[in-house]
Scaffold this active site. Structure first.
Site, mmCIF file in Angstrom:
data_model
loop_
_atom_site.group_PDB
_atom_site.id
_atom_site.type_symbol
_atom_site.label_atom_id
_atom_site.label_comp_id
_atom_site.label_asym_id
_atom_site.label_seq_id
_atom_site.Cartn_x
_atom_site.Cartn_y
_atom_site.Cartn_z
ATOM 1 N N GLU A 174 -5.783 -10.845 -1.188
ATOM 2 C CA GLU A 174 -5.050 -10.190 -0.310
ATOM 3 C C GLU A 174 -3.589 -10.845 -0.426
ATOM 4 O OE1 GLU A 174 -4.001 -7.294 1.665
ATOM 5 O OE2 GLU A 174 -5.871 -7.509 1.042
ATOM 6 N N SER A 568 1.867 -0.168 7.916
ATOM 7 C CA SER A 568 1.496 -1.534 7.569
ATOM 8 C C SER A 568 2.669 -2.542 8.390
ATOM 9 C CB SER A 568 1.107 -2.007 6.244
ATOM 10 O OG SER A 568 0.543 -3.270 6.206
ATOM 11 N N ASP A 643 -10.369 -0.573 8.803
ATOM 12 C CA ASP A 643 -9.259 -1.451 8.248
ATOM 13 C C ASP A 643 -9.806 -2.879 8.218
ATOM 14 O OD1 ASP A 643 -6.971 -2.702 7.350
ATOM 15 O OD2 ASP A 643 -5.856 -0.869 8.227
ATOM 16 N N HIS A 675 -7.356 0.200 5.211
ATOM 17 C CA HIS A 675 -5.915 0.261 5.081
ATOM 18 C C HIS A 675 -5.368 1.028 4.418
ATOM 19 C CE1 HIS A 675 -2.436 -2.092 6.645
ATOM 20 N NE2 HIS A 675 -1.905 -2.221 5.400
#
Length: 698
Positions: A174, A568, A643, A675
């Site tokens: 990530e 985000s 998410d 997400h």
């Protein structure tokens, strides 16, 4: 607006030269869908052929195993069918590997693609250089399987819930741009792999509230300031046997940022300290003893730049921001004799290829403009830089191993990506023209490029989608489309900005839409990005406000009707802008916002904010929850409840804070979205609700 792929974005992807250099392979969807096949372009004849169609069970999102689903999410991958492929780089005959549908498919010496027996459930497959074996992860263990036939060999043991072998851990995937957890040695005799122990990290459980059956997902998510996975780096024979563990030092609280083998068969690794201010490059002996080759120390943080490029002749190339801008350096094999090959107030964004025979390094950089990308070359011994691409816009490049040939992937605000083969001394060869992918052909108006000054004098780049049709005698509401976070640049001379269909639709409905790369965004140098250090949600909001103030000087902008939206970090920025500058922003749509940084992950948050323990005031001031009571305008919160990156908990905590402050809000929840929303019906519903929200309230 809700449909993918966007117009003009269906173009060849994952482009490579074939190992013998006679062709070019790429992924492409002939029917302009998300489902891609593997194609080959013959350089001599111009003939195009399909090498591999979509494998079974690879064309529907719901058919994928959960681990693959989560890996796709972390890679932000929407495409289906053939999504990756590999050529063996040093085999006598062409060896091609295509994963898909939970199995592996191979072609040897031009044979038809065939399922590889024993490859069921393979994750992250990697061919050995000679093409004789493929390694992969199954049941959290590392396996090797011969392509010529025979059973798979299990090379590791001991995996259990929270303990994995050869898989990249969550933070690596990530936040560190490392999707792999194992690496073949050049001769195929050994594999290096990472063991990640997360058993001490408490599960964060995600509940699927929208399913008929009960389905819970446990995630060992490392929250800022809390423990990370403990990592080990080992080497095991590809024939099986014991693992030799590398000596990473006494500190176990670290990141294994990059791993690679030198051409002489020596294992190396980039080790990043937990505070992300120190990066070390090590080489390891067979017994695991480490030798330090290079150490970087930098404030306020180190941005990882990519793999170490080792030279066949010895030595290596290294990208660093030590000058304040990312540039290329050359070192001797032992880390001595540093020589800077590029310099200036611009950045290298990608090291494309090293041609040692020609003595050249090829790279993509912002040398002409921060809004453009071009391909350049520089001599390995130092010297003048040569620009190799011409047209304004964004150029990506795939450079051949030798001979100076390269594939030019070029797009701009005016036209979708075109793909061209360029060879010294010959005319360019069009591989993909992307006919019809022009703004005029699609009835779209490319955004206008603007610039403003921030409070500190920094130049801020922006894009404006002017209302259509435009009447200079009218007053138009302004909507800011924001991201604003570090590690990202959103204002570019690139087709993706023209086919931002939400912005285009809003402009067609009588809104002006503005995008601004504030201080803190990428590719303007470290000091520009580092303006947010320890205080997120401060200078970024100031810069967005400054841009709105500049726009308000135009007689046709209504400064009393200003909205903002983002996803985000952009969702976080929407909330912070609405609360820190309520006199400016009257309506906001916040998607999947981080509302308190103590609820986000270690790798990202601590790079920019330190830990909650080391920077408590910074965390408090950077929290949306702290400022919730300042909300005055209309705010729509949008979030997917599964998410696993920005948990729905962020929006839930904000709801609690807004309720306590007696502040109104609106809520749009998608129980089965992560997400990156994927469901077509859900996307259509979301877009309609967002548009209606601005039309009703602004």
């Amino acid at each position: 607006m809700a449909a993918y792929p966007r117009p003009g974005t269906v173009a060849p992807a994952r482009i490579e030269f074939t190992p013998d250099g006679s062709g070019v392979t790429y992924l492409y969807s002939e029917d302009a869908s998300l489902v891609r096949s593997l194609w080959r372009f013959d350089i001599a004849t111009g003939e195009r052929t399909v090498l591999a169609g979509p494998p079974p069970a690879s064309t529907i999102e719901g058919a994928l195993p959960r681990e693959e689903e989560l890996r796709r999410e972390r890679a932000r991958l929407r495409e289906l069918g053939v999504t990756e492929y590999q050529w063996a780089t040093k085999s006598e005959h062409p060896v091609l590997l295509v994963p898909g549908g939970g199995k592996l498919w191979t072609s040897v010496a031009g044979s038809e693609m065939a399922e590889l027996p024993g490859s069921e459930g393979a994750i992250d497959p990697q061919l050995s250089a000679d093409g004789s074996n493929v390694a992969f992860v199954r049941d959290d263990e590392l396996w090797a399987l011969p392509l010529a036939g025979g059973p798979a060999r299990k090379l590791t043991s001991g995996a259990e819930p929270g303990l994995t072998n050869a898989l990249a851990e969550f933070i690596a995937q990530e936040e560190l741009d490392r999707s792999r957890g194992f690496w073949w040695s050049p001769d195929g005799s050994k594999l290096a792999y990472i063991r990640a122990d997360s058993r001490h990290i408490r599960d964060y459980t995600i509940v699927h509230q929208g399913k008929d059956e009960i389905d819970n997902e446990p995630h060992r998510y490392p929250f800022a300031g809390q423990p990370n996975a403990i990592l080990q780096l080992g080497v095991v024979s590809s024939a099986g046997g014991p693992t030799v563990w590398m000596d990473l030092g006494p500190d176990t609280d670290l990141y294994i940022a990059r791993v690679g083998w030198r051409p002489d068969g020596v294992l190396t690794a980039q080790i990043l300290f937990r505070d992300q201010r120190t990066l070390r490059l090590f080489a390891f002996e067979d017994a695991g003893k480490a030798t330090l080759l290079l150490e970087e120390k930098q404030e306020p943080w180190i941005n990882l730049q990519g793999e170490t490029q080792f030279l066949e002749a010895g030595g290596f190339l290294w990208l660093s921001e030590r000058s304040g801008f990312c540039h290329l350096y050359r070192y001797e094999a032992d880390g001595s004799g540093c020589r800077q090959l590029t310099s200036g107030e611009w950045v290298i964004t990608h090291l494309s290829r090293v041609d040692e025979d020609a003595g050249l390094a090829y790279f993509i950089a912002t040398k002409e403009s921060a809004l453009e990308r071009h391909l350049y070359s520089v001599p390995l011994d130092g010297g003048s830089i040569t620009r190799l691409t011409d047209a304004a816009g964004i150029h990506g490049a795939v450079v051949a191993k030798s001979g100076g040939r390269f594939i030019d992937i070029h797009s701009s605000l005016d036209h979708g990506a075109r793909v061209t083969l360029r060879q010294p001394g010959t005319d360019p060869v069009a591989i993909f023209e992307n006919e019809g992918a022009a703004a005029d052909d699609l009835g779209l108006a490319p955004p206008e490029t603007l610039s403003f000054k921030a409070d500190d004098g920094s130049r801020l780049h922006a894009l404006l989608y002017r209302p259509r049709p435009f009447d200079a005698t009218k007053k138009y509401p302004l909507i800011v489309a924001v991201y604003g976070g570090p590690g990202v640049q959103r204002v570019l001379d690139d087709w993706s900005l023209t086919v931002d269909l939400r912005a285009q639709y809003l402009a067609q409905q009588g809104f002006a839409v503005l995008k601004v790369d504030n201080r803190g965004s990428l590719n303007r140098g470290l000091s520009f990005e580092a303006a947010i250090a320890d205080r997120m949600g401060t200078v970024e909001v100031d810069d967005q406000v400054a841009a709105v103030r500049e726009m308000a000087k135009l007689p046709w902008i209504d400064e009393h009707r200003v909205g903002i939206y983002g996803w985000s970090y952009g969702g976080y920025m929407t909330c912070m802008s609405m609360m820190r500058a309520p006199e400016v922003f009257k309506v906001g749509v916040s998607g999947a916002p981080v509302t308190d940084w103590d609820g986000y992950d270690t790798g990202y948050t601590e790079r920019y904010m330190g830990t909650p323990q080391s920077n408590p005031e910074g965390y408090k001031d950077s929290s949306v929850l702290t400022h919730a009571h300042k909300l005055r305008g209309k705010l729509l919160l949008v979030h997917g409840m599964t998410d696993e990156n920005v948990h729905f908990r962020h929006t839930a905590r904000l709801i609690v804070a807004l309720t306590e402050a007696n502040r109104d809000y609106d809520l749009l929840v998608f129980p089965e979205e992560r997400h990156m929303p994927r469901d077509a019906r859900g996307l259509e519903y979301q877009e309609r609700k967002v548009i209606e929200y601005f039309e009703r309230n602004l």
